[in-house]
Design a protein around this motif. Structure first.
Motif, PDB file in Angstrom:
ATOM      1  N   ILE A 154      86.266 101.776  -8.338  1.00  0.00           N
ATOM      2  CA  ILE A 154      84.902 101.291  -7.514  1.00  0.00           C
ATOM      3  C   ILE A 154      84.451 100.058  -8.303  1.00  0.00           C
ATOM      4  O   ILE A 154      85.070  99.649  -9.281  1.00  0.00           O
ATOM      5  N   ALA A 155      83.832  99.356  -7.451  1.00  0.00           N
ATOM      6  CA  ALA A 155      83.363  97.918  -7.931  1.00  0.00           C
ATOM      7  C   ALA A 155      81.864  97.918  -7.668  1.00  0.00           C
ATOM      8  O   ALA A 155      81.387  98.063  -6.562  1.00  0.00           O
ATOM      9  N   ILE A 156      81.055  97.438  -8.728  1.00  0.00           N
ATOM     10  CA  ILE A 156      79.579  97.390  -8.464  1.00  0.00           C
ATOM     11  C   ILE A 156      79.054  96.063  -8.978  1.00  0.00           C
ATOM     12  O   ILE A 156      79.875  95.372  -9.818  1.00  0.00           O
ATOM     13  N   SER A 157      77.886  95.681  -8.324  1.00  0.00           N
ATOM     14  CA  SER A 157      77.525  94.153  -8.994  1.00  0.00           C
ATOM     15  C   SER A 157      76.915  94.226 -10.427  1.00  0.00           C
ATOM     16  O   SER A 157      76.674  95.369 -10.980  1.00  0.00           O
ATOM     17  N   GLN A 188      71.455  82.579 -10.638  1.00  0.00           N
ATOM     18  CA  GLN A 188      70.364  83.149  -9.854  1.00  0.00           C
ATOM     19  C   GLN A 188      70.505  84.634  -9.334  1.00  0.00           C
ATOM     20  O   GLN A 188      69.684  84.952  -8.734  1.00  0.00           O
ATOM     21  N   CYS A 189      71.558  85.195  -9.971  1.00  0.00           N
ATOM     22  CA  CYS A 189      71.817  86.467  -9.814  1.00  0.00           C
ATOM     23  C   CYS A 189      72.403  86.824  -8.505  1.00  0.00           C
ATOM     24  O   CYS A 189      72.271  88.014  -7.930  1.00  0.00           O
ATOM     25  N   GLN A 238      70.494  89.768  -1.534  1.00  0.00           N
ATOM     26  CA  GLN A 238      71.935  89.554  -1.392  1.00  0.00           C
ATOM     27  C   GLN A 238      72.340  89.451   0.204  1.00  0.00           C
ATOM     28  O   GLN A 238      71.532  89.936   0.887  1.00  0.00           O
ATOM     29  N   ASP A 239      73.330  88.719   0.512  1.00  0.00           N
ATOM     30  CA  ASP A 239      73.434  88.724   2.025  1.00  0.00           C
ATOM     31  C   ASP A 239      74.512  89.798   2.070  1.00  0.00           C
ATOM     32  O   ASP A 239      75.854  89.740   1.990  1.00  0.00           O
ATOM     33  N   ILE A 240      73.975  90.994   2.435  1.00  0.00           N
ATOM     34  CA  ILE A 240      74.748  92.298   2.443  1.00  0.00           C
ATOM     35  C   ILE A 240      75.502  92.226   3.637  1.00  0.00           C
ATOM     36  O   ILE A 240      76.808  92.901   3.580  1.00  0.00           O
ATOM     37  N   ALA A 241      75.274  91.620   4.736  1.00  0.00           N
ATOM     38  CA  ALA A 241      75.903  91.825   5.946  1.00  0.00           C
ATOM     39  C   ALA A 241      77.514  91.007   5.665  1.00  0.00           C
ATOM     40  O   ALA A 241      78.363  91.449   5.901  1.00  0.00           O
ATOM     41  N   ALA A 242      77.353  89.855   4.948  1.00  0.00           N
ATOM     42  CA  ALA A 242      78.622  89.176   4.809  1.00  0.00           C
ATOM     43  C   ALA A 242      79.558  89.991   3.836  1.00  0.00           C
ATOM     44  O   ALA A 242      80.769  89.731   3.920  1.00  0.00           O
ATOM     45  N   ILE A 243      78.847  90.328   2.844  1.00  0.00           N
ATOM     46  CA  ILE A 243      79.295  91.272   1.582  1.00  0.00           C
ATOM     47  C   ILE A 243      80.036  92.531   2.434  1.00  0.00           C
ATOM     48  O   ILE A 243      81.304  92.517   1.928  1.00  0.00           O
TER      49      ILE A 243
END
Length: 264
Positions: free
Chosen positions: A97-100, A129-130, A161-166
């Motif tokens: 798993i990967a989390i921020s 800027q997180c 965050q740019d969730i669509a791009a991620i």
């Protein structure tokens, strides 16, 4: 009178939401699973609330699974995916798993629980800027995660965050994408379909609804293992008689937030 400035922790219950809830704390006391008139009346209110919450995030009502809040929704997302994967993975195959680095403690805690069960967890670094570092995300995806969780809007800094791009990168890597949108829903436009996420967590008390109710939005292609077993509630995704008054309040809050949300 003191000024309340802690809306990221919780918002005050709107009077209109309370008015919508009161009948389901008094006269409409039936069990929504019952087939008699009281039960059907309550079931209709539950269905309406599901439609209202779905509309808030541009999802289909069948994708809305009501929970006890954002913490349960986050745990369900991570542990539900992990448990389902366990049925299909070869024994002793490492899962990842990967989390921020800026996730809510309910995501971090759920990830740590998976680590205790043998999962590997990568932390995706952020900048000053997180915001997610593209290089860190790429490195995490190269490691081959099965699940990625990145918060949409941070509860402490407000960074979006740019969730669509991620999500696009996560899907391309063949992983499941979850986003904690608890701090975003009701404060900014949120579109589950456009976000590209497979899973999205939301909570009522962050948008002037009651505490103790939230939802996990689930992509139709995804099959999750329930956290709670013992009944066919919530389309067999979460056992237990539903918190009808709370869910009705969630729906009412979602509806008036949609009607009054000002996009700047």
């Amino acid at each position: 009178m003191p000024v309340y400035l802690d809306h990221n922790a919780t918002t005050p219950l709107d009077a209109r939401v309370l008015d919508a809830m009161l009948p389901y704390l008094r006269e409409h006391y039936g069990n929504p699973s019952s087939v008699h008139l009281q039960g059907r009346t309550v079931r209709a209110a539950l269905d309406q609330a599901r439609e209202q919450v779905a509309a808030l995030v541009n999802a289909h009502p069948s994708q809305v699974v009501f929970t006890s809040g954002g913490t349960e929704a986050n745990n369900y997302a991570l542990k539900g995916v992990a448990a389902r994967l366990a049925h299909h993975m070869a024994p002793h195959t490492p899962c990842r798993i990967a989390i921020s680095a800026i996730e809510h403690s309910s995501v971090l805690g759920a990830a740590q629980a998976l680590v205790s069960q043998g999962w590997q967890c990568d932390i995706i670094a952020v900048d000053a800027q997180c915001r997610i570092l593209p290089t860190a995300l790429s490195a995490a995806l190269k490691a081959g995660p099965h699940l990625v969780s990145v918060m949409m809007a941070n509860n402490e800094t407000g960074v979006i965050q740019d969730i669509a791009a991620i999500s696009a990168q996560v899907r391309a890597a063949g992983a499941v994408m979850h986003t904690d949108a608890v701090q975003a829903a009701g404060k900014m436009p949120v579109d589950f379909h456009a976000s590209g996420a497979h899973l999205m967590s939301v909570s009522a008390h962050k948008l002037h609804g009651p505490k103790g109710v939230g939802a996990l939005i689930v992509d139709k292609s995804l099959d999750l293992e329930p956290l709670l077993h013992g009944g066919g509630h919530e389309m067999e995704r979460r056992a237990g008689t539903e918190n009808v008054a709370g869910i009705v309040g969630f729906g009412a809050a979602a509806q008036w937030v949609q009607d009054e949300l000002v996009v700047r």
